[in-house]
Motif scaffolding. Structure first.
Motif, mmCIF file in Angstrom:
data_model
loop_
_atom_site.group_PDB
_atom_site.id
_atom_site.type_symbol
_atom_site.label_atom_id
_atom_site.label_comp_id
_atom_site.label_asym_id
_atom_site.label_seq_id
_atom_site.Cartn_x
_atom_site.Cartn_y
_atom_site.Cartn_z
ATOM 1 N N LEU A 147 46.741 24.113 -0.687
ATOM 2 C CA LEU A 147 46.817 22.932 -1.553
ATOM 3 C C LEU A 147 46.673 23.321 -3.018
ATOM 4 C CD1 LEU A 147 44.838 20.256 0.468
ATOM 5 C CD2 LEU A 147 47.196 20.090 -0.298
ATOM 6 N N ALA A 148 45.794 24.290 -3.288
ATOM 7 C CA ALA A 148 45.623 24.739 -4.673
ATOM 8 C C ALA A 148 46.962 25.264 -5.200
ATOM 9 C CB ALA A 148 44.545 25.808 -4.751
ATOM 10 N N LEU A 149 47.680 26.007 -4.344
ATOM 11 C CA LEU A 149 48.983 26.540 -4.762
ATOM 12 C C LEU A 149 50.019 25.426 -4.885
ATOM 13 C CD1 LEU A 149 49.096 29.859 -2.734
ATOM 14 C CD2 LEU A 149 49.054 29.620 -5.212
ATOM 15 N N GLU A 150 49.985 24.459 -3.941
ATOM 16 C CA GLU A 150 50.934 23.343 -4.022
ATOM 17 C C GLU A 150 50.661 22.501 -5.267
ATOM 18 O OE1 GLU A 150 51.256 20.910 -0.526
ATOM 19 O OE2 GLU A 150 51.556 22.610 0.804
ATOM 20 N N PHE A 151 49.396 22.488 -5.669
ATOM 21 C CA PHE A 151 48.984 21.708 -6.835
ATOM 22 C C PHE A 151 49.253 22.484 -8.131
ATOM 23 C CE2 PHE A 151 45.332 21.319 -9.804
ATOM 24 C CZ PHE A 151 45.497 20.009 -10.211
ATOM 25 N N SER A 152 49.295 23.817 -8.018
ATOM 26 C CA SER A 152 49.323 24.665 -9.220
ATOM 27 C C SER A 152 50.506 24.389 -10.159
ATOM 28 C CB SER A 152 49.284 26.140 -8.829
ATOM 29 O OG SER A 152 50.481 26.491 -8.167
ATOM 30 N N PRO A 153 51.711 24.002 -9.665
ATOM 31 C CA PRO A 153 52.794 23.733 -10.617
ATOM 32 C C PRO A 153 52.414 22.706 -11.682
ATOM 33 C CG PRO A 153 53.680 23.843 -8.406
ATOM 34 C CD PRO A 153 52.193 23.929 -8.282
ATOM 35 N N LEU A 154 51.552 21.762 -11.325
ATOM 36 C CA LEU A 154 51.144 20.761 -12.305
ATOM 37 C C LEU A 154 50.453 21.429 -13.490
ATOM 38 C CD1 LEU A 154 51.341 19.156 -9.533
ATOM 39 C CD2 LEU A 154 49.843 17.499 -10.614
ATOM 40 N N VAL A 155 49.578 22.383 -13.171
ATOM 41 C CA VAL A 155 48.839 23.079 -14.231
ATOM 42 C C VAL A 155 49.773 24.043 -14.962
ATOM 43 C CG1 VAL A 155 46.846 24.546 -14.699
ATOM 44 C CG2 VAL A 155 46.765 22.892 -12.827
ATOM 45 N N LEU A 156 50.586 24.772 -14.162
ATOM 46 C CA LEU A 156 51.458 25.786 -14.769
ATOM 47 C C LEU A 156 52.491 25.140 -15.691
ATOM 48 C CD1 LEU A 156 51.933 28.033 -11.609
ATOM 49 C CD2 LEU A 156 50.390 28.415 -13.542
ATOM 50 N N GLU A 157 53.033 23.998 -15.263
ATOM 51 C CA GLU A 157 53.996 23.297 -16.117
ATOM 52 C C GLU A 157 53.339 22.835 -17.396
ATOM 53 O OE1 GLU A 157 55.873 19.987 -14.152
ATOM 54 O OE2 GLU A 157 56.713 21.296 -12.608
ATOM 55 N N ARG A 158 52.137 22.321 -17.243
ATOM 56 C CA ARG A 158 51.416 21.782 -18.395
ATOM 57 C C ARG A 158 51.221 22.855 -19.464
ATOM 58 N NH1 ARG A 158 49.030 20.923 -22.109
ATOM 59 N NH2 ARG A 158 47.398 19.445 -22.692
ATOM 60 N N PHE A 159 50.953 24.089 -19.014
ATOM 61 C CA PHE A 159 50.690 25.157 -19.981
ATOM 62 C C PHE A 159 51.890 26.094 -20.140
ATOM 63 C CE2 PHE A 159 46.511 23.730 -18.574
ATOM 64 C CZ PHE A 159 45.944 23.436 -19.814
ATOM 65 N N HIS A 160 53.050 25.660 -19.641
ATOM 66 C CA HIS A 160 54.309 26.378 -19.833
ATOM 67 C C HIS A 160 54.236 27.824 -19.372
ATOM 68 C CE1 HIS A 160 55.477 22.837 -21.977
ATOM 69 N NE2 HIS A 160 54.417 22.961 -22.773
#
Lengths: 536, 277
Positions: A147-160
């Protein structure tokens, strides 16, 4: 600088101190106090758990309900990425966020409930593959990582962060499939946990099919939670409601609940348990509350196209499904175990405070994530930004008041019925048990054969020999042997009644006869020699 | 030899010498008035309608507590007693839920609590070939320690010799798949506070029957999901060929996209990062 910050803080506090915020603060401060007590004094000080009732609210609600309600994450992820029904994409991210937060909070709750929380990692290195708990521990750990990995795009996108984003995207489908498998395993295994307690869990809930039922009900509840959470997001953030998508989920819930209800009733019938439903007992009332109000009613409601298309119908269909699910898990974990435990477990205020604090923490984290991360589709956020203010007033669901009142009324009625039946159950529960104990007169216990009189060795200056009679010293019906034996006179080594020698001092001043014959418990050993020393 | 203990409740007088001996042997605080098992009372003599019943861990032949412990803190020793290794326990208390006899107790008021129960004096006595402290002190012969098979024969002899004295049942022979502590009684066992438990199959079978099937579930479900994913991907590509978006040759070169659809374009990024059009 400091002053200004303080002033600002006070202003915002004063400005926003609504009743809801006060309740929130009250829950949080009680929760903090409970946390302090739990970790400085132990579980006994903070909870009403006992040897007769070792698992309570924190396992029943925080873990079983928490994991189940987070099931929307794997169901929606599979729908979008494996079944490629891409129209559900807009609700995939909130569902994954809910699931991720849900599992993190389950782990937080476990840290409260485990007696030695600092050893929560032990199942990772100390294996027992025969233990359901071991399997659950592994699946929950792995799935939280997924789930952390499935959720991670949200964080990664936010910080480009494009490179890690690409790596995560590339492994997304395998991740989703792993997530579905892990979820299938542990959602069902939470039910398997209780298979080992056939004598303790009430017959309305104990069945070899517990794992299957836990899985199906989690799918239904997870979907209902996704609908519920969309309504919440609409209220809180003025987010547009994806009405067609949610209605689609509503249809799926109808199918899931129908399969669930039919199978459960068939299973109950096949085990001869249908009679249990129609006998008036706290358990049967709870069963009806769970199946009637929490499965059949929402199933019927969501099956009606008119109700499904109205926002209030959809909302209450989802809410009832979630509540029915909660009652089911609490029935398995708490009320279904009550009769066999012989005690009435009611969670302490502090247990409730911790549970509510964790729920509040969940809502707070969700709101923070929505505020700072791309949880909702971009164009929608852009629209929100353009509008300036969240469209709170305009976004409110058009609730049909009579329907709303009626449904809430039913819920309250159900709760009152459950509450009163529990109270009755308590009064009845202790009755027959005591009556039976009193009625069980044993078939004449064999009479106690007291040892023969025992002649103590006689010293040179003794005024006469002493013979000890058990018959004079003990009541054969209630001998209380241990008041003299073990301590004063040993029985474990044959022939060695006494360690050391019989001496005048030990008998008359020490621990032997004088131990009891001290003038208080019995006559003083020095009062009258002839009481014990008989003329030869 | 399989160490076991026969408790003949018709011989027990309730003197509680066993209780005190247990407390002494296991370094537990002295408590004369204990009425039920606790974290500091590993054996107790309960009174049920005039009959005295010594209670303690039953040391099942195939113990539920051992099977459910996720970290292996509870172990069945080769000799038979079920023992507890404190250093592994994380305090999940599943053993307490699982035990059909509700024996394990917890140190609720400790910040580093342990599960506590009778360990049949394993470390100090039984592993050295001695008998447990309780059996040794019993003055009335209510407790007999010995080989399980021999004790079963002994129990049968006693029932046969005095059928009017005993209920014709040896509790523990089949209960929970067999236990190391066996009971004889003059009254039905349910009147003695001994739980009515499943006979025959041991309890761990109930969960193992499900757990052992899980690898198959994972295999079948995994293949199924991969299949669905492949088929749906193929279907989408073929739909595009039919719509004239792609030629068949182009479509054959595409692998089903292994990627999350890009929320910006709504299209899936292909393996090489290019975007399908």
């Amino acid at each position: 600088m400091k002053n200004r910050a303080l002033q600002y803080g006070l202003q915002t506090l004063r400005g926003r101190l609504t009743p809801w915020k006060m309740l929130f603060l009250a829950i949080l401060s009680t929760g903090l106090y409970a946390t302090f007590l739990r970790f400085t004094q132990g579980l006994g000080a903070a909870t009403n758990l006992s040897d007769a009732f070792p698992w309570g609210l924190w396992i029943g609600f925080d873990v079983l309900v928490g994991v189940g309600l987070a099931a929307g994450g794997f169901v929606v992820a599979a729908t979008v990425h494996v079944f490629r029904m891409e129209k559900y994409e807009p609700i995939a991210r909130p569902a994954v966020l809910t699931a991720f937060l849900g599992y993190v909070l389950v782990i937080v709750a476990l840290l409260f409930d485990l007696g030695r929380p600092w050893r929560i990692w032990h199942p990772m290195v100390m294996w027992n593959t025969h233990s359901v708990m071991f399997e659950v521990a592994w699946c929950v750990t792995l799935y939280t990582m997924v789930l952390a990995l499935e959720f991670s795009p949200l964080v990664l996108e936010r910080f480009h962060l494009h490179r890690p984003l690409r790596i995560v995207r590339r492994m997304f489908v395998p991740l989703v499939i792993a997530g579905v498998l892990l979820s299938t395993l542990h959602q069902s295994s939470l039910g398997t946990l209780y298979l080992i307690a056939p004598d303790k869990l009430h017959g309305l809930w104990y069945t070899p099919l517990l794992p299957v039922f836990f899985f199906i009900s989690a799918v239904g509840a997870g979907l209902a939670m996704t609908i519920f959470e969309s309504f919440m997001s609409q209220r809180a953030f003025g987010k547009r409601l994806e009405a067609d998508l949610l209605q689609g989920l509503g249809k799926v819930i109808v199918v899931v609940l129908a399969v669930y209800a039919t199978w459960r009733l068939l299973d109950l019938g096949s085990r001869g348990g249908l009679g249990l439903i129609f006998t008036l007992a706290p358990e049967s009332v709870l069963f009806w509350g769970e199946i009637g109000l929490g499965v059949l009613l929402p199933m019927g409601l969501l099956a009606l196209p008119a109700a499904r298309r109205s926002e209030s119908g959809l909302f209450f269909g989802a809410l009832l499904t979630v509540m029915g699910f909660i009652v089911n898990r609490l029935n398995v974990a708490i009320t279904g175990m009550a009769a066999s435990s012989g005690v009435l477990y009611v969670p302490s205020v502090l247990e409730f405070a911790v549970t509510l604090s964790i729920v509040a923490l969940g809502f707070t984290l969700f709101a923070l994530a929505v505020k700072h991360l791309p949880v909702f589709p971009r164009e929608e956020l852009a629209a929100l930004r353009r509008a300036g203010q969240p469209a709170l007033a305009g976004g409110r669901p058009a609730v049909n008041r009579p329907v709303l009142l009626g449904l809430w009324g039913l819920l309250v009625l159900g709760l009152v019925a459950v509450g009163s039946s529990l109270g009755e159950g308590d009064a009845q529960g202790s009755g027959p048990r005591e009556a039976r104990a009193a009625a069980s007169v044993p078939s004449a216990p064999v009479a106690l054969r007291l040892p023969a009189p025992y002649a103590f060795p006689t010293g040179e200056e003794s005024p006469g020999p002493v013979t000890f009679s058990h018959a004079d010293h003990v009541d054969a019906a209630a001998p209380r042997c241990a008041s003299c034996h073990v301590d004063r006179f040993r029985l474990d080594a044959p022939g060695a009644l006494l360690e050391g020698a019989w001496t005048f001092e030990r008998i008359h001043m020490g621990e032997l006869c004088a131990g009891c014959h001290d003038g208080e418990q019995a006559f003083d050993v020095l009062e009258d020699c002839s009481l014990c020393h008989l003329e030869p | 030899m399989k160490p076991a203990m026969l408790v003949d409740t018709t011989r027990c007088r309730g003197c509680e010498a066993c209780v005190l001996a247990c407390q002494e042997a296991n370094g537990l605080p002295r408590d004369d008035g204990a009425e039920r098992l606790s974290a500091t009372t590993w054996t107790v003599v309960e009174e049920h309608g005039g009959v005295h019943v010594k209670r303690q861990c039953m040391h099942c032949l195939d113990p539920a507590c051992v099977s459910v412990c996720p970290v292996g803190a509870l172990q069945k020793t080769p000799e038979g007693p079920v023992v507890y290794e404190e250093s592994r326990c994380m305090g999940c208390r599943y053993c307490m839920v699982a035990c059909p006899f509700s024996v394990p107790r917890y140190e609720w008021d400790s910040t580093a609590p342990r599960v506590q129960k009778c360990i049949l004096c394993y470390h100090e006595r039984v592993s050295a070939g001695e008998q447990p402290a309780c059996a040794e002190v019993c003055p009335t012969g209510a407790l007999t320690f010995g080989d399980r098979d021999e004790l079963i024969d002994e129990a049968a002899r006693r029932i046969e010799a005095e059928p009017e004295r005993y209920v014709d049942h040896l509790y523990g022979l089949e209960e929970a798949g067999g236990t190391s502590v066996l009971y004889l009684s003059s009254v039905p066992f349910e009147e003695l506070g001994l739980p009515t438990v499943h006979k025959g199959d041991p309890y761990p079978r109930l969960t193992w029957d499900v757990l052992s099937k899980l690898p198959n579930v994972v295999g079948v479900a995994g293949v199924l999901l991969l299949g669905v994913w492949w088929v749906t991907g193929r279907r989408d590509v073929l739909a595009r060929v039919r719509g004239g978006e792609l030629t068949m040759e182009e479509a054959m070169k595409l692998r089903p996209p292994l990627a999350e659809p890009d929320p910006a374009s709504g299209r899936a990024a292909n393996d090489d990062g290019s975007v399908l059009r």
